[in-house]
Each structure stands twice: as structure tokens, then as C-alpha cells.
Write a protein that holds these residues in place. Structure first.
Motif, PDB file in Angstrom:
ATOM      1  N   PHE A  29       7.828  58.567 -23.452  1.00 27.41           N
ATOM      2  CA  PHE A  29       7.611  57.124 -23.472  1.00 27.41           C
ATOM      3  C   PHE A  29       8.622  56.677 -22.245  1.00 27.41           C
ATOM      4  CE2 PHE A  29       4.185  56.579 -26.088  1.00 27.41           C
ATOM      5  CZ  PHE A  29       4.467  57.166 -27.151  1.00 27.41           C
ATOM      6  N   SER A  30       9.525  57.412 -21.873  1.00 28.84           N
ATOM      7  CA  SER A  30      10.656  57.007 -20.962  1.00 28.84           C
ATOM      8  C   SER A  30      10.271  57.406 -19.623  1.00 28.84           C
ATOM      9  CB  SER A  30      12.001  57.421 -21.505  1.00 28.84           C
ATOM     10  OG  SER A  30      11.862  58.826 -21.355  1.00 28.84           O
ATOM     11  N   ILE A  31      11.021  56.883 -18.837  1.00 31.12           N
ATOM     12  CA  ILE A  31      10.767  57.263 -17.312  1.00 31.12           C
ATOM     13  C   ILE A  31      11.123  58.767 -17.195  1.00 31.12           C
ATOM     14  CG2 ILE A  31      11.411  56.869 -15.091  1.00 31.12           C
ATOM     15  CD1 ILE A  31      12.266  54.151 -15.713  1.00 31.12           C
ATOM     16  N   ASN A  32      10.097  59.473 -16.526  1.00 31.01           N
ATOM     17  CA  ASN A  32      10.129  60.940 -16.479  1.00 31.01           C
ATOM     18  C   ASN A  32       9.551  61.185 -15.074  1.00 31.01           C
ATOM     19  OD1 ASN A  32       7.264  62.042 -16.924  1.00 31.01           O
ATOM     20  ND2 ASN A  32       7.655  60.449 -18.428  1.00 31.01           N
ATOM     21  N   VAL A  48       7.790  72.845  -5.554  1.00 27.51           N
ATOM     22  CA  VAL A  48       6.235  72.672  -4.827  1.00 27.51           C
ATOM     23  C   VAL A  48       5.850  71.183  -4.822  1.00 27.51           C
ATOM     24  CG1 VAL A  48       3.692  73.350  -5.031  1.00 27.51           C
ATOM     25  CG2 VAL A  48       5.611  74.915  -5.783  1.00 27.51           C
ATOM     26  N   ALA A  49       5.955  70.508  -5.943  1.00 29.43           N
ATOM     27  CA  ALA A  49       5.328  69.143  -6.242  1.00 29.43           C
ATOM     28  C   ALA A  49       5.979  68.376  -7.194  1.00 29.43           C
ATOM     29  CB  ALA A  49       3.946  69.028  -5.874  1.00 29.43           C
ATOM     30  N   GLY A  50       5.916  67.188  -7.019  1.00 38.02           N
ATOM     31  CA  GLY A  50       6.371  66.469  -8.294  1.00 38.02           C
ATOM     32  C   GLY A  50       5.886  64.987  -8.490  1.00 38.02           C
ATOM     33  N   ILE A  51       5.687  64.651  -9.463  1.00 40.72           N
ATOM     34  CA  ILE A  51       5.268  63.224  -9.767  1.00 40.72           C
ATOM     35  C   ILE A  51       5.695  62.426 -10.780  1.00 40.72           C
ATOM     36  CG2 ILE A  51       3.451  64.311 -11.373  1.00 40.72           C
ATOM     37  CD1 ILE A  51       1.366  62.113 -10.292  1.00 40.72           C
ATOM     38  N   THR A  52       6.082  61.044 -10.625  1.00 35.98           N
ATOM     39  CA  THR A  52       6.903  60.232 -11.458  1.00 35.98           C
ATOM     40  C   THR A  52       6.008  59.742 -12.517  1.00 35.98           C
ATOM     41  OG1 THR A  52       6.733  58.362 -10.123  1.00 35.98           O
ATOM     42  CG2 THR A  52       8.497  59.684  -9.628  1.00 35.98           C
ATOM     43  N   SER A  53       6.444  59.220 -13.714  1.00 35.15           N
ATOM     44  CA  SER A  53       5.555  58.334 -14.784  1.00 35.15           C
ATOM     45  C   SER A  53       5.056  57.330 -14.041  1.00 35.15           C
ATOM     46  CB  SER A  53       6.654  58.027 -15.711  1.00 35.15           C
ATOM     47  OG  SER A  53       7.889  57.456 -15.549  1.00 35.15           O
ATOM     48  N   SER A  54       5.438  56.806 -12.798  1.00 30.71           N
ATOM     49  CA  SER A  54       4.710  55.594 -12.222  1.00 30.71           C
ATOM     50  C   SER A  54       3.737  56.285 -11.140  1.00 30.71           C
ATOM     51  CB  SER A  54       5.477  54.676 -11.620  1.00 30.71           C
ATOM     52  OG  SER A  54       6.419  55.239 -10.722  1.00 30.71           O
ATOM     53  N   SER A  70      -1.200  65.574  -9.818  1.00 29.01           N
ATOM     54  CA  SER A  70      -1.557  64.396 -10.668  1.00 29.01           C
ATOM     55  C   SER A  70      -1.356  64.561 -11.968  1.00 29.01           C
ATOM     56  CB  SER A  70      -3.170  64.306 -10.319  1.00 29.01           C
ATOM     57  OG  SER A  70      -3.846  65.394 -10.833  1.00 29.01           O
ATOM     58  N   ARG A  71      -1.604  63.326 -12.549  1.00 27.63           N
ATOM     59  CA  ARG A  71      -1.007  63.544 -14.104  1.00 27.63           C
ATOM     60  C   ARG A  71      -2.047  62.580 -14.603  1.00 27.63           C
ATOM     61  NH1 ARG A  71       4.952  61.859 -14.750  1.00 27.63           N
ATOM     62  NH2 ARG A  71       4.647  61.825 -16.898  1.00 27.63           N
ATOM     63  N   ASP A  72      -2.370  62.980 -16.247  1.00 27.06           N
ATOM     64  CA  ASP A  72      -3.033  62.119 -16.994  1.00 27.06           C
ATOM     65  C   ASP A  72      -1.946  61.835 -18.184  1.00 27.06           C
ATOM     66  OD1 ASP A  72      -4.464  60.947 -19.087  1.00 27.06           O
ATOM     67  OD2 ASP A  72      -6.330  62.243 -18.633  1.00 27.06           O
ATOM     68  N   ASN A  73      -1.433  60.574 -18.146  1.00 26.23           N
ATOM     69  CA  ASN A  73      -0.407  59.992 -19.134  1.00 26.23           C
ATOM     70  C   ASN A  73      -0.994  60.217 -20.420  1.00 26.23           C
ATOM     71  OD1 ASN A  73       1.784  60.099 -17.325  1.00 26.23           O
ATOM     72  ND2 ASN A  73       1.392  57.925 -16.796  1.00 26.23           N
ATOM     73  N   CYS A  95       5.977  74.856 -14.755  1.00 29.21           N
ATOM     74  CA  CYS A  95       5.958  73.343 -14.919  1.00 29.21           C
ATOM     75  C   CYS A  95       7.409  73.112 -15.305  1.00 29.21           C
ATOM     76  CB  CYS A  95       4.705  73.139 -16.126  1.00 29.21           C
ATOM     77  SG  CYS A  95       4.547  71.331 -16.416  1.00 29.21           S
ATOM     78  N   ASN A  96       7.742  71.777 -14.956  1.00 24.58           N
ATOM     79  CA  ASN A  96       8.685  71.134 -15.320  1.00 24.58           C
ATOM     80  C   ASN A  96       8.813  69.632 -15.708  1.00 24.58           C
ATOM     81  OD1 ASN A  96      11.459  69.551 -13.985  1.00 24.58           O
ATOM     82  ND2 ASN A  96      12.115  71.282 -15.161  1.00 24.58           N
ATOM     83  N   LEU A  97       9.576  69.170 -16.746  1.00 28.01           N
ATOM     84  CA  LEU A  97       9.833  68.020 -17.052  1.00 28.01           C
ATOM     85  C   LEU A  97      10.898  67.501 -17.327  1.00 28.01           C
ATOM     86  CD1 LEU A  97       8.643  65.396 -18.551  1.00 28.01           C
ATOM     87  CD2 LEU A  97       8.687  66.465 -20.591  1.00 28.01           C
ATOM     88  N   TYR A  98      11.367  66.497 -16.643  1.00 27.06           N
ATOM     89  CA  TYR A  98      12.735  65.923 -16.652  1.00 27.06           C
ATOM     90  C   TYR A  98      12.575  64.627 -17.025  1.00 27.06           C
ATOM     91  CZ  TYR A  98      17.325  64.353 -15.104  1.00 27.06           C
ATOM     92  OH  TYR A  98      18.435  64.062 -15.174  1.00 27.06           O
ATOM     93  N   TYR A  99      13.355  64.116 -18.063  1.00 27.77           N
ATOM     94  CA  TYR A  99      13.831  63.057 -18.609  1.00 27.77           C
ATOM     95  C   TYR A  99      14.914  62.833 -19.458  1.00 27.77           C
ATOM     96  CZ  TYR A  99      12.231  63.655 -23.537  1.00 27.77           C
ATOM     97  OH  TYR A  99      12.005  63.998 -24.644  1.00 27.77           O
ATOM     98  N   SER A 100      15.606  61.861 -19.356  1.00 31.09           N
ATOM     99  CA  SER A 100      16.754  61.183 -20.303  1.00 31.09           C
ATOM    100  C   SER A 100      17.767  62.605 -20.064  1.00 31.09           C
ATOM    101  CB  SER A 100      16.331  61.218 -21.743  1.00 31.09           C
ATOM    102  OG  SER A 100      15.491  60.235 -21.888  1.00 31.09           O
ATOM    103  N   GLY A 101      17.950  62.995 -19.005  1.00 26.05           N
ATOM    104  CA  GLY A 101      19.199  63.955 -18.545  1.00 26.05           C
ATOM    105  C   GLY A 101      18.734  65.475 -18.996  1.00 26.05           C
ATOM    106  N   SER A 102      17.372  65.663 -19.711  1.00 24.35           N
ATOM    107  CA  SER A 102      17.223  66.936 -19.955  1.00 24.35           C
ATOM    108  C   SER A 102      16.012  67.684 -19.243  1.00 24.35           C
ATOM    109  CB  SER A 102      16.691  66.940 -21.282  1.00 24.35           C
ATOM    110  OG  SER A 102      18.027  66.681 -22.299  1.00 24.35           O
TER     111      SER A 102
END
Length: 115
Positions: A29-32, A48-54, A70-73, A95-102
Motif C-alpha cells: 500500500f505504500s509508494i513502491n 531492464v525496466a521499472g515502474i512506480t506505483s503511480s 506494466s502492472r496490475d495493482n 523481478c524486484n520490488l522496492y519499498y520502505s527501504g527494502s
């Protein structure tokens, strides 16, 4: 903790297409930022590519115009559509997920492009 599960890799001929999927085990639920990296034998892992939560995206120069992230939240899932594949795209894709410093990584999926 978040687990990431990738799918969709495989063997394809040059010029072909593949779509990778990466599902997170829970909602974030946080910015990621979610992204795809790849690592070819003897080379460093590269973005390769990245996409923000927005929905803002960025791509490596080598894949611009060929790959689409692309992403499906609602499904906690990120996708990578790869068109016009080249033998030099052969690598393990992570695949990588980055949020809240982790930072969290999937187990990787092999993509092999034959000439």
C-alpha cells in the motif's frame, strides 16, 4: 516479508515475443517501485525496466521500443512484454520490488533467444 513469484520465461526464436509475470504475495500500500532485472552468464545484473506505483516507467536503452512494463495493482502483479527478442536478450530475468527501504527479489526465470 513479501514473496515474488515469476513466470513466463522460456525458449523463443529471434524476433519472437514472451510475456513475463511477477506476482507479489500481498498488497503493497505504500509508494513502491517494481522492476525487472536480468543477468546473462558472466555479466552483472542490469536493470531492464521499472515502474512506480503511480505508473511512471523507465527502460534500459537496449530494450526501449521492444519491451513494455506494466502492472496490475489489484492483482499485485507486474508484467514485462518482450517483443522483437534478440539472442543478446538471453538471460535470467529477476523481478524486484522496492519499498520502505527494502528490496525483494524473485527466484528468476530463464529467457533464451535462439538465432
Amino acid at each position: 516479508q513479501v514473496q515474488l513469484v515469476e513466470s513466463g520465461g522460456g525458449l523463443v526464436q529471434a524476433g519472437g515475443s514472451l510475456r513475463l509475470s511477477c506476482a507479489a504475495s500481498r498488497s503493497i500500500f505504500s509508494i513502491n517501485i517494481m522492476g525487472w532485472y536480468r543477468q546473462a552468464p558472466g555479466k552483472q545484473r542490469e536493470l531492464v525496466a521499472g515502474i512506480t506505483s503511480s505508473g511512471s516507467t523507465n527502460y534500459a536503452d537496449s530494450v526501449k521500443g521492444r519491451f513494455t512494463i506494466s502492472r496490475d495493482n489489484a492483482k499485485n502483479t507486474v508484467y514485462l512484454l518482450m517483443n522483437s527478442l534478440k539472442p543478446e536478450d538471453t538471460a535470467v530475468y529477476y523481478c524486484n520490488l522496492y519499498y520502505s527501504g527494502s528490496s525483494y527479489w524473485g527466484q528468476g526465470t530463464q529467457v533464451t533467444v535462439s538465432s
